[in-house]
Design a protein around this motif. Structure first.
Motif, PDB file in Angstrom:
ATOM      1  N   TYR A  65      47.827 -41.091  14.534  1.00  0.00           N
ATOM      2  CA  TYR A  65      48.724 -40.625  15.413  1.00  0.00           C
ATOM      3  C   TYR A  65      49.633 -39.619  14.771  1.00  0.00           C
ATOM      4  O   TYR A  65      50.198 -40.176  13.775  1.00  0.00           O
ATOM      5  N   VAL A  66      49.821 -38.359  14.861  1.00  0.00           N
ATOM      6  CA  VAL A  66      50.637 -37.902  14.207  1.00  0.00           C
ATOM      7  C   VAL A  66      51.569 -36.592  15.458  1.00  0.00           C
ATOM      8  O   VAL A  66      50.977 -36.488  16.189  1.00  0.00           O
ATOM      9  N   ARG A  67      52.756 -36.374  15.006  1.00  0.00           N
ATOM     10  CA  ARG A  67      53.569 -35.696  16.061  1.00  0.00           C
ATOM     11  C   ARG A  67      54.321 -34.432  15.349  1.00  0.00           C
ATOM     12  O   ARG A  67      54.858 -34.619  14.312  1.00  0.00           O
ATOM     13  N   ALA A  68      54.134 -33.356  16.166  1.00  0.00           N
ATOM     14  CA  ALA A  68      54.648 -32.275  15.612  1.00  0.00           C
ATOM     15  C   ALA A  68      55.970 -32.050  16.292  1.00  0.00           C
ATOM     16  O   ALA A  68      56.340 -31.400  17.431  1.00  0.00           O
ATOM     17  N   ALA A  69      56.934 -32.631  15.771  1.00  0.00           N
ATOM     18  CA  ALA A  69      58.286 -32.675  16.451  1.00  0.00           C
ATOM     19  C   ALA A  69      59.559 -33.261  15.324  1.00  0.00           C
ATOM     20  O   ALA A  69      58.890 -33.745  14.450  1.00  0.00           O
ATOM     21  N   LEU A 127      51.157 -22.612  24.268  1.00  0.00           N
ATOM     22  CA  LEU A 127      50.891 -22.558  22.882  1.00  0.00           C
ATOM     23  C   LEU A 127      50.462 -23.520  22.029  1.00  0.00           C
ATOM     24  O   LEU A 127      49.669 -23.493  21.357  1.00  0.00           O
ATOM     25  N   GLN A 128      51.096 -24.610  22.486  1.00  0.00           N
ATOM     26  CA  GLN A 128      51.122 -25.902  21.628  1.00  0.00           C
ATOM     27  C   GLN A 128      49.420 -26.381  21.797  1.00  0.00           C
ATOM     28  O   GLN A 128      48.630 -26.873  21.003  1.00  0.00           O
ATOM     29  N   ALA A 129      49.045 -26.318  23.119  1.00  0.00           N
ATOM     30  CA  ALA A 129      47.709 -26.850  23.579  1.00  0.00           C
ATOM     31  C   ALA A 129      46.660 -25.887  22.741  1.00  0.00           C
ATOM     32  O   ALA A 129      45.674 -26.388  22.313  1.00  0.00           O
ATOM     33  N   GLN A 130      47.102 -24.816  22.863  1.00  0.00           N
ATOM     34  CA  GLN A 130      45.889 -23.653  22.344  1.00  0.00           C
ATOM     35  C   GLN A 130      45.828 -24.098  20.888  1.00  0.00           C
ATOM     36  O   GLN A 130      44.965 -23.674  20.241  1.00  0.00           O
ATOM     37  N   ALA A 131      46.773 -24.324  20.162  1.00  0.00           N
ATOM     38  CA  ALA A 131      46.894 -24.490  18.770  1.00  0.00           C
ATOM     39  C   ALA A 131      46.259 -25.692  18.323  1.00  0.00           C
ATOM     40  O   ALA A 131      45.573 -25.858  17.050  1.00  0.00           O
ATOM     41  N   GLY A 132      45.747 -26.610  19.066  1.00  0.00           N
ATOM     42  CA  GLY A 132      45.003 -27.789  18.949  1.00  0.00           C
ATOM     43  C   GLY A 132      45.534 -29.188  19.405  1.00  0.00           C
ATOM     44  O   GLY A 132      45.039 -30.088  18.901  1.00  0.00           O
ATOM     45  N   ALA A 133      46.886 -29.218  20.116  1.00  0.00           N
ATOM     46  CA  ALA A 133      47.333 -30.527  20.326  1.00  0.00           C
ATOM     47  C   ALA A 133      46.374 -31.355  21.150  1.00  0.00           C
ATOM     48  O   ALA A 133      45.727 -30.760  22.139  1.00  0.00           O
ATOM     49  N   GLY A 153      52.029 -32.805  20.584  1.00  0.00           N
ATOM     50  CA  GLY A 153      53.089 -31.861  20.515  1.00  0.00           C
ATOM     51  C   GLY A 153      53.986 -32.505  21.185  1.00  0.00           C
ATOM     52  O   GLY A 153      54.182 -33.439  21.819  1.00  0.00           O
ATOM     53  N   HIS A 154      55.063 -31.669  21.622  1.00  0.00           N
ATOM     54  CA  HIS A 154      56.299 -31.948  22.063  1.00  0.00           C
ATOM     55  C   HIS A 154      57.223 -30.856  22.828  1.00  0.00           C
ATOM     56  O   HIS A 154      57.383 -29.726  22.252  1.00  0.00           O
ATOM     57  N   CYS A 155      57.948 -31.302  23.913  1.00  0.00           N
ATOM     58  CA  CYS A 155      58.982 -30.289  24.357  1.00  0.00           C
ATOM     59  C   CYS A 155      59.966 -31.138  24.830  1.00  0.00           C
ATOM     60  O   CYS A 155      59.766 -32.337  25.526  1.00  0.00           O
ATOM     61  N   GLU A 156      61.251 -30.840  25.160  1.00  0.00           N
ATOM     62  CA  GLU A 156      62.278 -31.302  25.843  1.00  0.00           C
ATOM     63  C   GLU A 156      61.938 -31.275  27.334  1.00  0.00           C
ATOM     64  O   GLU A 156      61.352 -30.080  27.681  1.00  0.00           O
ATOM     65  N   GLY A 157      62.500 -32.295  27.994  1.00  0.00           N
ATOM     66  CA  GLY A 157      62.314 -32.102  29.450  1.00  0.00           C
ATOM     67  C   GLY A 157      63.417 -31.247  30.199  1.00  0.00           C
ATOM     68  O   GLY A 157      64.421 -30.953  29.292  1.00  0.00           O
ATOM     69  N   PRO A 158      63.305 -30.858  31.419  1.00  0.00           N
ATOM     70  CA  PRO A 158      64.543 -30.053  31.749  1.00  0.00           C
ATOM     71  C   PRO A 158      65.881 -30.495  31.856  1.00  0.00           C
ATOM     72  O   PRO A 158      66.728 -29.975  31.448  1.00  0.00           O
ATOM     73  N   LEU A 159      66.039 -31.870  32.186  1.00  0.00           N
ATOM     74  CA  LEU A 159      67.394 -32.174  32.185  1.00  0.00           C
ATOM     75  C   LEU A 159      68.023 -32.437  30.612  1.00  0.00           C
ATOM     76  O   LEU A 159      68.989 -32.087  30.284  1.00  0.00           O
TER      77      LEU A 159
END
Length: 314
Positions: free
Chosen positions: A37-41, A159-165, A113-119
């Protein structure tokens, strides 16, 4: 993340802002410790900088906020707006990192991939105490702002999904601090939407909320999160094992400091074995949150070996 950068000799500012350096460090870590497992963050201010938060990228330490974006609610709330993601180096760096992982390793690793949640994102921009008070003082305005943040996140996820996540993780640590009532009023509908969006792209949804989330674990199960990260502060995750649907798993649970960093190699085996005995195939044994960079290598090697051995027996 800091552990990977430290072991690879990559200054942490470069790990955060140069996807080539991050990929090199993370792949080196994966090879050294037998990870799949690798993480882009790399840091929580990635999106925040695009909104206008002032961030100091210290050479070999975590980035720090030097000035909040929303200091006066009524004067500054309009600064949270739809983002031009393509113009943000930090955000596109993550997209490019995912694409590089895919080019280098194909399908041999699970790429997240990763993103911050809204809160969590709102807290980054406003500060935690004021952000929580805003839920009471300006509920309608905050709800509109969280909607903008969520819409930006969905476009970045795409965009992250399209890149291959293979998977997108959503980090929303602040949710453990507001209580279940406010979580369900303000955040749960947005989490449901983010999970559905990730699934619509054919990817796995992984949610990470630091702290004791015992009260909202059933909510995360109900909205269909595939991988639910569970911090070590959740004492009895097996209480909810029967509620997990087919394909849903918990991840983490082991104390990253007391056990993984400060324990012995034998402690790693005991912790992993205990988890699998309690939860079987419904858990990915690992760290409940990020491990400290100074964690002894022998402990990480022991944990990876223990998970392979224990899960291979089931």
């Amino acid at each position: 993340m800091q552990f990977a950068a430290l072991k690879a000799g990559v200054p942490y500012s470069r790990y955060c802002l140069e996807h080539e350096q991050q990929c090199r460090a993370m792949l080196d870590c994966a090879d050294r410790f037998g990870l799949d497992y690798v993480r882009a963050a790399g840091f929580p201010y990635c999106e925040a900088g695009a909104y206008g938060l002032k961030v100091d990228y210290r050479y070999d330490a975590l980035p720090v906020c030097t000035e909040l974006l929303i200091r006066d609610f009524e004067a500054d709330i309009g600064k949270i707006r739809p983002l031009d993601i393509s113009a943000s180096h930090a955000m596109m760096n993550r997209v490019e990192g995912i694409a590089l992982y895919r080019r280098l390793r194909g399908d041999s690793l699970f790429i997240c991939g990763h993103c911050e949640g809204p809160l969590a994102e709102y807290v980054d921009l406003r500060g935690m105490s004021d952000a929580f008070l805003d839920l009471y003082d300006y509920p309608d305005e905050v709800e509109k702002t969280l909607r903008i943040i969520t819409d930006n996140a969905k476009r970045w996820i795409t965009l992250q999904a399209q890149a291959g996540a293979d998977c997108i993780s959503v980090g929303d640590a602040a949710c453990s601090q507001i209580g279940p009532a406010l979580y369900r009023e303000f955040i749960l509908p947005l989490h449901r939407e983010l999970a559905a969006h990730i699934h619509s792209l054919g990817k796995y949804a992984k949610f990470h909320i630091c702290g004791d989330i015992t009260a909202i674990v059933p909510d995360l199960i109900e909205i269909g999160v595939d991988i639910i990260d569970v911090d070590h502060m959740v004492k009895d995750p097996d209480t909810f094992a029967g509620e997990l649907r087919d394909g849903q798993v918990f991840c983490g649970v082991i104390d990253p400091v007391r056990t993984i960093c400060c324990g012995t190699p034998a402690d790693q085996y005991c912790a992993a074995e205990d988890l699998v005995n309690r939860l079987g195939r419904k858990v990915i044994p690992g760290s409940g949150c990020e491990i400290p960079g100074e964690t002894p290598e022998e402990n990480d090697l022991a944990l990876a070996k223990a998970v392979d051995e224990i899960t291979g027996k089931r």
